[in-house]
Design an enzyme around this catalytic site. Structure first.
Site, PDB file in Angstrom:
ATOM      1  N   GLY A  26       0.851  -1.193   0.000  1.00 22.72           N
ATOM      2  CA  GLY A  26       0.000   0.000   0.000  1.00 22.72           C
ATOM      3  C   GLY A  26       0.879   1.232   0.000  1.00 22.72           C
ATOM      4  N   CYS A  27       0.327   2.367   0.399  1.00 24.87           N
ATOM      5  CA  CYS A  27       1.064   3.641   0.375  1.00 24.87           C
ATOM      6  C   CYS A  27       2.464   3.466   0.954  1.00 24.87           C
ATOM      7  CB  CYS A  27       0.292   4.698   1.172  1.00 24.87           C
ATOM      8  SG  CYS A  27       1.203   6.250   1.289  1.00 24.87           S
TER       9      CYS A  27
END
Ligand code: SME
Length: 304
Positions: free
Chosen positions: A10-11
């Site tokens: 993810g981020c």
């Protein structure tokens, strides 16, 4: 000799920040991996979700200090491995999860950790395990983002950063001490000191009596013995799983040692496949513990 492994979780802001805190990690760099462009992409291009790149963190590590299976296990503590193309508030293929390796020799070190995580969750993982095809370092402003922007967006549960420090410090403190009572005593003291919970300690399985008997702990006086299947501790022993009790008054059979305990978590301590003790933690607040606590306290229990 330094090695490299690539984690898409993810981020990349939170993932970079997490791996920078892992003992044995030399450098964690935010970037873009396994896309279809054969040149450096910009953040804006990756953001279109049409370039095939995943936000990925290059982790350079010293294999003498931290192993690839251990790094993989740590990676699983900060992602939802069942979620496809979505982590925290972000969705899109650029936020897919994956572990990308440089050398084919790394794959058999990582694969068993995928299998263990899938068994733990009882479902197939949505996490890729593939060779790294390409990696491009992200723009400067994405590097060390959460150091430059404390309080910035982070999809990784902030509790994970505290637990990572605690887990590593317990590991270092216990070292290769062979005496299990000493290991339990040190672990209980450190968990209590850091997390400020009401009661932190161990009950040990006593095979002769078939009961749990009080072990090292930090906190107010507690009952000495607990039967198999009795209370929260006996239930965790019998069911061989972590038991979370958000409100002790609503748990039938809860054994009240202290009226100040409001919620509780108990994780079994295994030796091989046998439960040899439980790690019992009480909080003076309601609803203190959740899945992140369970995951890390099980890791801490494995250090015993
Ligand atoms: N409440 C526990 C007993 C031990 S104390 O929490 C220290 C239980 O129900 O198992």
């Amino acid at each position: 000799m330094e090695k490299r492994i690539y984690f898409a979780g993810g981020c990349f802001w939170g993932v970079t920040h997490f791996f920078k805190g892992v003992d044995g990690v030399v450098k964690a760099t935010a970037g873009y991996a396994n896309g279809t462009l054969d040149r450096q992409p910009s953040y804006e291009e990756v953001y279109t979700d049409k370039t095939g790149f995943a936000e990925t963190v290059e982790v350079r590590y010293d294999p003498a200090r931290v192993s690839l299976p251990e790094l993989t296990d740590l990676f699983f503590t900060i992602i939802d491995p069942l979620s496809l193309n979505r982590q925290g508030g972000d969705c899109g293929t650029r936020y897919r999860t994956g572990v990308y390796y440089l050398s084919e020799e790394d794959e058999p070190l990582i694969r068993p950790r995928f299998e263990a995580e899938s068994a733990r969750l009882g479902a197939p993982l949505a996490v890729e395990l593939e060779p790294l095809r390409c990696f491009y370092t992200a723009e400067d402003y994405h590097q060390d983002y959460l150091d430059k922007n404390p309080g910035g967006y982070c999809h990784v549960n902030l509790l994970s950063f505290r637990y990572l420090r605690l887990y590593q410090d317990i590991k270092a403190l216990l070292g290769d001490e062979p005496d299990r009572i000493a290991r339990m005593a040190s672990a209980a003291a450190l968990v209590s000191e850091r997390m400020k919970w009401h009661w932190v300690g161990f009950y040990r399985v006593e095979p002769a009596s078939g009961m749990l008997v009080l072990g090292p702990y930090a906190g107010p006086v507690a009952c000495l013995r607990i039967g198999y299947g009795k209370g929260v501790c006996g239930t965790a022993w019998k069911e061989r799983r972590t038991v979370i009790v958000p409100d002790v008054d609503r748990f039938p059979g809860h054994i009240a040692c202290s009226s100040l305990s409001r919620s509780e978590i108990v994780a079994p301590v295994f030796e091989g496949s046998e439960v040899i003790a439980v790690l019992d933690i009480d909080s003076s607040d309601l609803d203190t513990f959740g899945p992140t606590d369970a995951l890390w306290l099980e890791k801490i229990a494995r250090l015993i």
